[in-house]
Design an enzyme around this catalytic site. Structure first.
Site, short mmCIF file in Angstrom:
data_model
loop_
_atom_site.label_atom_id
_atom_site.label_comp_id
_atom_site.label_asym_id
_atom_site.label_seq_id
_atom_site.Cartn_x
_atom_site.Cartn_y
_atom_site.Cartn_z
N ASP A 153 -8.72 -25.74 -14.54
CA ASP A 153 -9.56 -26.51 -15.46
C ASP A 153 -9.15 -27.98 -15.33
O ASP A 153 -8.07 -28.37 -15.78
CB ASP A 153 -9.36 -26.04 -16.90
CG ASP A 153 -9.94 -24.66 -17.18
OD1 ASP A 153 -9.95 -23.82 -16.25
OD2 ASP A 153 -10.39 -24.42 -18.32
N LYS A 217 -17.57 -27.50 -18.14
CA LYS A 217 -16.91 -27.21 -19.42
C LYS A 217 -17.06 -28.41 -20.35
O LYS A 217 -16.90 -29.55 -19.93
CB LYS A 217 -15.43 -26.91 -19.14
CG LYS A 217 -14.58 -26.62 -20.36
CD LYS A 217 -13.15 -26.28 -19.92
CE LYS A 217 -12.20 -26.19 -21.12
NZ LYS A 217 -10.80 -25.89 -20.68
N LYS A 253 -18.64 -23.31 -19.86
CA LYS A 253 -17.56 -22.98 -20.78
C LYS A 253 -17.53 -23.99 -21.93
O LYS A 253 -17.04 -25.11 -21.76
CB LYS A 253 -16.21 -22.98 -20.06
CG LYS A 253 -15.02 -22.67 -20.98
CD LYS A 253 -13.71 -22.67 -20.20
CE LYS A 253 -12.50 -22.50 -21.13
NZ LYS A 253 -11.22 -22.51 -20.39
#
Length: 317
Positions: A153, A217, A253
């Site tokens: 991430d 995300k 996400k």
């Protein structure tokens, strides 16, 4: 499943000017309409059978997360055990999608979830601020991957993005993607609360996908405004349209601020009604959360027994 810039759009990243022209040529966002649609979808009524299915699906989509300076190996091992078996009293409860930790805790997390389907995700690239030289960011990624991370991430350079230096952000994402190798999937965090406008969120979404993100995300969970139904809806529209144009599917996400089963189910409705059933799977949709799992487990127990369990039914992470 690695993602690469599709041939149909490869020309738009040839230079800073072509990339800017493409991103600023995207349709403007109707903020009022976006927020109204997100609010409307949030009112959908979910019946008992569908609710039970949705709760289990949401559990399977959680990236169970600990990103604190006080993290210890013991805490990470406990988190891994909870991810593998969220409810020790009920083996029918599904495992979570992943545990998410800092790079120095990847090996510990990997050992804790060994033999299960639970992935190990690691934040990298000087999370959460992203203020570090590119060489440091790439070293951060390579260390996490070498320790066994299945997913990375990363955070984008919001300063570069807001200054309009889109090619710098693009090049950084592609470099991180390369550092992930062929095994680790890449989630690109925009920190939507710092991007100021919905138009910027749309542009960041397309920029991340063009650069090879496997997931886009919303946020780090470390700022005041994190995932919202509206910004997640906008990103779901982006991945839907990107696949329609290129044939490449990218995950989404939302992270930060999603704490209850009711919230999670609203987000699942957004997924189904916007991107479609193909995204209703933890390979393509995740919740970045720490406290959400406990509420999902309590609601699951309520559906099974007809009563709420006490606060000691679930562990406090």
């Amino acid at each position: 499943m690695p993602t690469t810039a599709p041939h149909a759009l490869s020309d738009v990243t040839a230079s800073d000017s072509t990339l800017r022209r493409f991103l600023h040529g995207l349709p403007g966002v109707d903020a009022v309409g976006l927020e109204a649609r997100a609010a409307s979808l949030g009112t959908r009524s979910i019946k008992t059978t569908a609710k039970a299915y949705a709760i289990d699906l949401a559990i399977s989509m959680v990236d169970l997360t600990t990103l604190e300076g006080a993290d210890t190996p013991g805490k990470v091992r406990a988190l891994g055990a909870k991810a593998v078996r969220p409810d020790p009293t009920d083996r029918s409860a599904p495992p979570t999608a992943a545990v998410c930790v800092y790079p120095d805790m990847v090996a510990t997390a990997k050992e804790a979830v060994a033999g299960s389907t639970v992935k190990v995700a690691s934040v990298a690239t000087a999370f959460p601020a992203g203020r570090a030289p590119i060489a440091v960011k790439l070293a951060d990624v390579r260390e996490a991957v070498a320790a066994g991370a299945d997913e990375i991430d990363m955070v984008i350079d919001r300063g570069a993005f807001l200054a309009g230096n889109y090619l710098k952000v693009y090049d950084e994402i592609t470099a991180v993607k390369e550092a992930c190798g062929t095994d680790a999937r890449l989630k690109v965090i925009f920190e939507t609360g710092e991007l100021s406008t919905y138009d910027n969120i749309r542009r960041a979404s397309w920029l991340g996908m063009l650069a090879g993100a496997d997931f886009i995300k919303t946020s780090t969970g470390k700022v005041a405004v994190n995932a919202t139904p509206a910004n997640t809806l906008l990103m779901l529209e982006a991945v839907r349209d990107f696949r329609a144009q290129t044939g490449v599917q990218v995950g989404v996400k939302p992270a930060g601020g999603i704490r209850t089963s009711k919230d999670a189910i609203k987000f699942l409705v957004l997924v189904n009604e916007t991107a479609g059933e193909d995204w209703l799977d933890n390979h393509w949709f995740r919740f970045g959360a720490s406290s959400l799992l406990n509420d999902l487990l309590l609601q699951r127990q309520k559906l099974a027994t007809g009563r709420y369990s006490g606060p000691d039914y679930v562990t406090v992470d």
